[in-house]
Design a protein around this motif. Structure first.
Motif, mmCIF file in Angstrom:
data_model
loop_
_atom_site.group_PDB
_atom_site.id
_atom_site.type_symbol
_atom_site.label_atom_id
_atom_site.label_comp_id
_atom_site.label_asym_id
_atom_site.label_seq_id
_atom_site.Cartn_x
_atom_site.Cartn_y
_atom_site.Cartn_z
ATOM 1 N N LEU A 200 0.825 -1.206 0.000
ATOM 2 C CA LEU A 200 0.000 0.000 0.000
ATOM 3 C C LEU A 200 0.862 1.261 0.000
ATOM 4 O O LEU A 200 0.599 2.207 -0.744
ATOM 5 C CB LEU A 200 -0.928 -0.008 1.229
ATOM 6 C CG LEU A 200 -1.914 1.147 1.355
ATOM 7 C CD1 LEU A 200 -2.872 1.148 0.174
ATOM 8 C CD2 LEU A 200 -2.686 1.043 2.661
ATOM 9 N N VAL A 201 1.908 1.252 0.814
ATOM 10 C CA VAL A 201 2.822 2.401 0.862
ATOM 11 C C VAL A 201 3.494 2.601 -0.495
ATOM 12 O O VAL A 201 3.608 3.720 -1.003
ATOM 13 C CB VAL A 201 3.880 2.210 1.968
ATOM 14 C CG1 VAL A 201 4.962 3.281 1.871
ATOM 15 C CG2 VAL A 201 3.222 2.248 3.351
ATOM 16 N N ALA A 202 3.942 1.493 -1.101
ATOM 17 C CA ALA A 202 4.600 1.578 -2.409
ATOM 18 C C ALA A 202 3.633 2.084 -3.475
ATOM 19 O O ALA A 202 3.996 2.910 -4.324
ATOM 20 C CB ALA A 202 5.154 0.210 -2.805
ATOM 21 N N LEU A 203 2.397 1.608 -3.442
ATOM 22 C CA LEU A 203 1.393 2.031 -4.422
ATOM 23 C C LEU A 203 1.102 3.514 -4.291
ATOM 24 O O LEU A 203 1.004 4.240 -5.296
ATOM 25 C CB LEU A 203 0.114 1.219 -4.244
ATOM 26 C CG LEU A 203 -1.048 1.562 -5.187
ATOM 27 C CD1 LEU A 203 -0.632 1.359 -6.638
ATOM 28 C CD2 LEU A 203 -2.270 0.707 -4.861
ATOM 29 N N ARG A 204 0.970 3.993 -3.063
ATOM 30 C CA ARG A 204 0.726 5.424 -2.870
ATOM 31 C C ARG A 204 1.900 6.257 -3.359
ATOM 32 O O ARG A 204 1.728 7.347 -3.919
ATOM 33 C CB ARG A 204 0.464 5.712 -1.386
ATOM 34 C CG ARG A 204 -0.909 5.261 -0.906
ATOM 35 C CD ARG A 204 -1.052 5.463 0.581
ATOM 36 N NE ARG A 204 -2.399 5.166 1.040
ATOM 37 C CZ ARG A 204 -2.738 5.024 2.314
ATOM 38 N NH1 ARG A 204 -1.802 5.145 3.250
ATOM 39 N NH2 ARG A 204 -3.980 4.765 2.655
ATOM 40 N N SER A 205 3.111 5.739 -3.152
ATOM 41 C CA SER A 205 4.299 6.479 -3.585
ATOM 42 C C SER A 205 4.350 6.604 -5.097
ATOM 43 O O SER A 205 4.608 7.675 -5.643
ATOM 44 C CB SER A 205 5.570 5.782 -3.082
ATOM 45 O OG SER A 205 5.611 5.762 -1.671
ATOM 46 N N ILE A 206 4.103 5.495 -5.801
ATOM 47 C CA ILE A 206 4.184 5.547 -7.257
ATOM 48 C C ILE A 206 2.998 6.303 -7.844
ATOM 49 O O ILE A 206 3.120 6.953 -8.889
ATOM 50 C CB ILE A 206 4.281 4.125 -7.850
ATOM 51 C CG1 ILE A 206 4.809 4.211 -9.294
ATOM 52 C CG2 ILE A 206 2.958 3.385 -7.797
ATOM 53 C CD1 ILE A 206 5.182 2.875 -9.878
ATOM 54 N N ALA A 207 1.849 6.264 -7.167
ATOM 55 C CA ALA A 207 0.685 7.007 -7.649
ATOM 56 C C ALA A 207 0.895 8.513 -7.539
ATOM 57 O O ALA A 207 0.270 9.291 -8.264
ATOM 58 C CB ALA A 207 -0.561 6.595 -6.862
ATOM 59 N N ALA A 208 1.784 8.915 -6.630
ATOM 60 C CA ALA A 208 2.075 10.343 -6.473
ATOM 61 C C ALA A 208 2.971 10.874 -7.589
ATOM 62 O O ALA A 208 3.138 12.085 -7.735
ATOM 63 C CB ALA A 208 2.732 10.591 -5.117
ATOM 64 N N LEU A 209 3.567 9.973 -8.392
ATOM 65 C CA LEU A 209 4.415 10.384 -9.505
ATOM 66 C C LEU A 209 3.556 10.525 -10.749
ATOM 67 O O LEU A 209 2.912 9.558 -11.175
ATOM 68 C CB LEU A 209 5.518 9.352 -9.749
ATOM 69 C CG LEU A 209 6.538 9.203 -8.618
ATOM 70 C CD1 LEU A 209 7.396 7.965 -8.851
ATOM 71 C CD2 LEU A 209 7.410 10.439 -8.524
ATOM 72 N N PRO A 210 3.515 11.704 -11.366
ATOM 73 C CA PRO A 210 2.629 11.924 -12.513
ATOM 74 C C PRO A 210 2.886 10.939 -13.643
ATOM 75 O O PRO A 210 4.024 10.677 -14.015
ATOM 76 C CB PRO A 210 2.988 13.354 -12.954
ATOM 77 C CG PRO A 210 3.617 13.994 -11.767
ATOM 78 C CD PRO A 210 4.310 12.886 -11.031
ATOM 79 N N GLY A 211 1.798 10.367 -14.171
ATOM 80 C CA GLY A 211 1.883 9.552 -15.360
ATOM 81 C C GLY A 211 2.282 8.107 -15.164
ATOM 82 O O GLY A 211 2.189 7.306 -16.097
ATOM 83 N N MET A 212 2.718 7.716 -13.982
ATOM 84 C CA MET A 212 3.245 6.369 -13.794
ATOM 85 C C MET A 212 2.152 5.303 -13.776
ATOM 86 O O MET A 212 2.364 4.181 -14.216
ATOM 87 C CB MET A 212 4.065 6.289 -12.507
ATOM 88 C CG MET A 212 5.353 7.096 -12.533
ATOM 89 S SD MET A 212 6.458 6.667 -13.886
ATOM 90 C CE MET A 212 6.867 4.969 -13.499
ATOM 91 N N VAL A 213 0.979 5.634 -13.239
ATOM 92 C CA VAL A 213 -0.120 4.664 -13.193
ATOM 93 C C VAL A 213 -1.428 5.384 -13.489
ATOM 94 O O VAL A 213 -1.547 6.605 -13.345
ATOM 95 C CB VAL A 213 -0.223 3.978 -11.804
ATOM 96 C CG1 VAL A 213 0.988 3.115 -11.526
ATOM 97 C CG2 VAL A 213 -0.403 5.019 -10.688
ATOM 98 N N ASP A 214 -2.418 4.595 -13.890
ATOM 99 C CA ASP A 214 -3.769 5.117 -14.082
ATOM 100 C C ASP A 214 -4.341 5.422 -12.694
ATOM 101 O O ASP A 214 -4.477 4.520 -11.863
ATOM 102 C CB ASP A 214 -4.612 4.051 -14.793
ATOM 103 C CG ASP A 214 -6.040 4.519 -15.055
ATOM 104 O OD1 ASP A 214 -6.509 5.439 -14.370
ATOM 105 O OD2 ASP A 214 -6.675 3.946 -15.950
ATOM 106 N N PRO A 215 -4.684 6.686 -12.400
ATOM 107 C CA PRO A 215 -5.142 7.022 -11.044
ATOM 108 C C PRO A 215 -6.404 6.275 -10.628
ATOM 109 O O PRO A 215 -6.588 5.956 -9.458
ATOM 110 C CB PRO A 215 -5.367 8.542 -11.109
ATOM 111 C CG PRO A 215 -5.502 8.854 -12.562
ATOM 112 C CD PRO A 215 -4.643 7.859 -13.278
ATOM 113 N N THR A 216 -7.284 5.981 -11.611
ATOM 114 C CA THR A 216 -8.507 5.241 -11.282
ATOM 115 C C THR A 216 -8.171 3.832 -10.823
ATOM 116 O O THR A 216 -8.703 3.334 -9.824
ATOM 117 C CB THR A 216 -9.441 5.185 -12.506
ATOM 118 O OG1 THR A 216 -9.748 6.523 -12.932
ATOM 119 C CG2 THR A 216 -10.729 4.461 -12.154
#
Length: 331
Positions: free
Chosen positions: A94-110
């Protein structure tokens, strides 16, 4: 290097379910789907069959039957089965997912939001409580959404981009290749038609993005995963500064793209650094004060001297005590 490894790891993790869903597919077709060359794909397959479960013996490792004509997974080592995570593992994920989601463009936010909600619910279920609350992830900027859409649809882009090295905003048309992570920043790797080369566009510096009604056609050599990943390539067309860095300013060498040339008896280091514009480089060097001395080229020495003189004159006019600014290179 870390970016190239993380890109390859992500691709390897997706290969087993991909080949399970596409048994017998040819190397050429798979390479096109996965966005790599056939040569890179075959290298990945040779790496993949040495991966698997602890023990790393028969029955533990992923097994494949592959050639350029056909690729098939004969033993998946259970990689297609859903993971069963402990509470600690789920929290780390969960911590890793939140970290990468905070980087623009890396994952689909939905998708990231959905995955976050499921993991949080699982963690709450393990603890016997669930108040239904979900921590919201950062809202994606419109330009980032447009870039991800163009990349997925194989369309060219028109970008309005701020270049920090040149301190200018420019408009350019690019052919997207992939999204990469370099030094904890997310970038669009794309073929720039204006520069006629692969360039990295940092997401937080893309001011506007428009998806064009034309397909992206980067040259074949530009799609190599390592192309353009060096943010400061040693381009002989770009001016080269010669600097002398005081021994107690050694951290500068780690923070900026410099190449060591020599180490002197007093511990100071002579180094070189490419720069896009003289004004930008002069401002950067003045910020180091006496820690960095400019040795060349002559026009950069002059620019730093003029700027430092103007700064001292401004202090004098304001009635302040002048700061000490070390003399730059030879007159």
């Amino acid at each position: 290097m870390s970016s190239r490894l993380s890109t390859r790891l992500s691709r390897l993790l997706n290969m087993v379910p991909y080949f399970l869903a596409n048994p017998g597919i040819s190397a050429a077709e798979a390479a096109a789907d996965l966005g790599v060359t056939t040569k890179q794909l075959m290298s990945d397959l040779n790496q993949l069959w040495m991966c698997g479960l602890p023990g790393y013996g028969p029955g533990d490792l992923i097994d494949l039957s592959f050639s350029e004509e056909s690729i098939e997974v004969t033993f998946s080592a259970g990689i297609e089965r859903p993971l069963r995570l402990t509470s600690t593992e789920a929290t780390a994920l969960l911590v890793a997912l939140r970290s990468i989601a905070a980087l623009p463009g890396m994952v689909d936010p939905t998708a990231a939001q959905s995955a976050t909600a499921k993991i949080e619910a699982a963690i709450a279920g393990d603890k016997g409580t669930d108040d239904g609350s979900v921590a919201m992830l950062p809202v994606e900027a419109p330009a980032v959404t447009t870039v991800r859409s163009a990349l997925a649809r194989g369309r060219a882009l028109r970008l309005v981009y701020y270049s920090a090295s040149r301190d200018v905003v420019s408009e350019r048309v690019v052919d997207p290749i992939r999204i990469v992570l370099v030094d904890n920043n997310s970038y669009l790797q794309a073929w720039c038609r204006q520069a006629e080369g692969v360039r990295l566009f940092r997401f937080d510096r893309i001011e506007e993005a428009v998806e064009l009604d034309e397909p992206a056609h980067p040259p074949s050599h530009a799609t190599d995963e390592t192309a353009g990943l060096d943010l400061f390539s040693d381009d002989p067309a770009v001016p080269l500064a010669r600097l002398r860095i005081r021994s107690d300013y050694g951290w500068v060498l780690d923070q900026y793209p410099m190449h060591r040339v020599a180490v002197h008896a007093d511990g100071s280091v002579e180094a070189t650094m490419r720069f896009a514009t003289r004004d930008w480089m002069a401002r950067l060097l003045l910020g180091f004060g006496s820690g960095v001395t400019v040795l060349g080229p002559a026009e950069l020495v002059t620019a730093v001297r003029e700027r430092s003189g103007a700064a001292l004159a401004a202090y004098d006019e304001a009635g302040y005590e002048q700061p000490v600014i070390e003399e730059v290179g030879p007159a």
